[in-house]
Design an enzyme around this catalytic site. Structure first.
Site, mmCIF file in Angstrom:
data_model
loop_
_atom_site.group_PDB
_atom_site.id
_atom_site.type_symbol
_atom_site.label_atom_id
_atom_site.label_comp_id
_atom_site.label_asym_id
_atom_site.label_seq_id
_atom_site.Cartn_x
_atom_site.Cartn_y
_atom_site.Cartn_z
ATOM 1 C CB SER A 8 -0.688 -0.081 1.191
ATOM 2 O OG SER A 8 -1.823 -0.701 1.468
HETATM 3 N N1 SAH Z 1 -0.050 -5.116 4.506
HETATM 4 C C1 SAH Z 1 0.608 -5.447 3.180
HETATM 5 C C2 SAH Z 1 -0.543 -5.062 1.745
HETATM 6 C C3 SAH Z 1 -1.053 -6.414 1.258
HETATM 7 S S1 SAH Z 1 -1.832 -6.555 -0.290
HETATM 8 C C4 SAH Z 1 1.728 -4.767 2.927
HETATM 9 O O1 SAH Z 1 2.678 -4.182 3.459
HETATM 10 O O2 SAH Z 1 2.601 -5.127 2.417
HETATM 11 C C5 SAH Z 1 -3.245 -7.617 0.001
HETATM 12 C C6 SAH Z 1 -2.831 -8.566 1.052
HETATM 13 O O3 SAH Z 1 -4.173 -9.155 0.909
HETATM 14 C C7 SAH Z 1 -2.396 -9.656 -0.617
HETATM 15 O O4 SAH Z 1 -1.382 -9.543 -0.564
HETATM 16 C C8 SAH Z 1 -3.179 -10.383 -1.012
HETATM 17 O O5 SAH Z 1 -3.007 -11.869 -1.379
HETATM 18 C C9 SAH Z 1 -4.287 -10.342 0.489
HETATM 19 N N2 SAH Z 1 -5.269 -11.453 0.862
HETATM 20 C C10 SAH Z 1 -6.517 -11.561 0.159
HETATM 21 N N3 SAH Z 1 -7.503 -11.915 0.696
HETATM 22 C C11 SAH Z 1 -7.147 -12.399 1.738
HETATM 23 C C12 SAH Z 1 -7.768 -13.345 2.519
HETATM 24 N N4 SAH Z 1 -8.717 -13.726 2.375
HETATM 25 N N5 SAH Z 1 -7.332 -14.426 3.410
HETATM 26 C C13 SAH Z 1 -5.732 -13.519 3.675
HETATM 27 N N6 SAH Z 1 -5.327 -12.412 3.020
HETATM 28 C C14 SAH Z 1 -5.494 -12.237 1.904
#
Ligand code: SAH
Length: 213
Positions: free
Chosen positions: A61
């Site tokens: 993000s």
């Molecule tokens: N917090 C992260 C941003 C990640 S983007 C950072 O600091 O880099 C969102 C993430 O959520 C993705 O990696 C995606 O695979 C994950 N995601 C989506 N649905 C999910 C679920 N049901 N459980 C766990 N992770 C999930």
């Protein structure tokens, strides 16, 4: 490139002018080496005012969004926090600086494994990452003082508010697959209090209480 200088500029030019003012949040953002959470070819852009790809069609993000969501959790250092969507592990590292214990769930194994490695290299001992559907929460570790969902949901999953302590805070982007409102939820004795924080665009939360594949 001088990453330390770029990181301080990020705080001074992107976060403070937009109203992020909690000193502990600002110092964590000045400290955690965000460039180590992206692939080498993107490191020069790691402190820019945008999200960046991390593979598997997912993103790390925008720094401002990380800071805003972190500030909304109101962490003083003693909390147990749950993150849904580990991704690169950057948000988890920020939370590790500001709370006692971080539990983070990622559904894509390759991302979880890479995040674990970076977190370990940086020496954080208070982050536990598991590969699972985070929309179900992490029952055995509940209840949480704070829950942060870094992917967008169609609704606020009851499974997550159920795992929140009384007085606990949840931040989650809720809306359509393409456009959402970031919502802060506080669990009070007489129910959930919901406050919109900003409009935003996150990758979809995919799972039992999220979107379909
Ligand atoms: N917090 C992260 C941003 C990640 S983007 C950072 O600091 O880099 C969102 C993430 O959520 C993705 O990696 C995606 O695979 C994950 N995601 C989506 N649905 C999910 C679920 N049901 N459980 C766990 N992770 C999930």
């Amino acid at each position: 490139m001088n990453f330390d200088a770029a990181r301080n500029r990020m705080v001074d030019e992107q976060l403070i002018p937009r109203g992020i003012n909690e000193p502990r949040v600002l110092s964590a953002m000045r400290k955690v080496p965000r460039h180590l959470f992206v692939e080498e070819a993107l490191q020069d852009r790691a402190y820019g005012d945008y999200a960046l790809p991390i593979g598997e069609k997912q993103t790390i993000s925008q720094p401002y969004m990380v800071a805003l969501m972190t500030e909304a959790l109101e962490l003083s250092g003693s909390e147990i926090v749950l993150e849904i969507g580990t991704g690169s592990g950057y948000q988890a590292a920020i939370l590790a600086e500001l709370s006692r214990q971080v539990y983070s769930i990622e559904r894509i194994a390759s991302l979880a494994l890479r995040a674990r490695k970076v977190i370990e290299v940086l020496g954080y001992k208070n982050v536990d990452i598991k590969i699972y559907d985070g929309t179900l929460g992490w029952e055995e570790k509940a209840p949480f003082d704070g829950i942060i969902v870094t992917a967008s949901a169609p609704d606020i999953p009851k499974s997550l508010t159920d795992q929140l302590k009384l007085g606990g805070r949840l931040v989650i982007p809720v809306g359509t697959r393409h456009f959402q409102t970031l919502i802060k939820v506080v669990k009070k004795k007489d129910g959930l209090v919901k406050m919109p924080l900003t409009e935003c665009v996150f990758v979809p939360l995919i799972g039992a209480y999220g979107w379909g594949e």
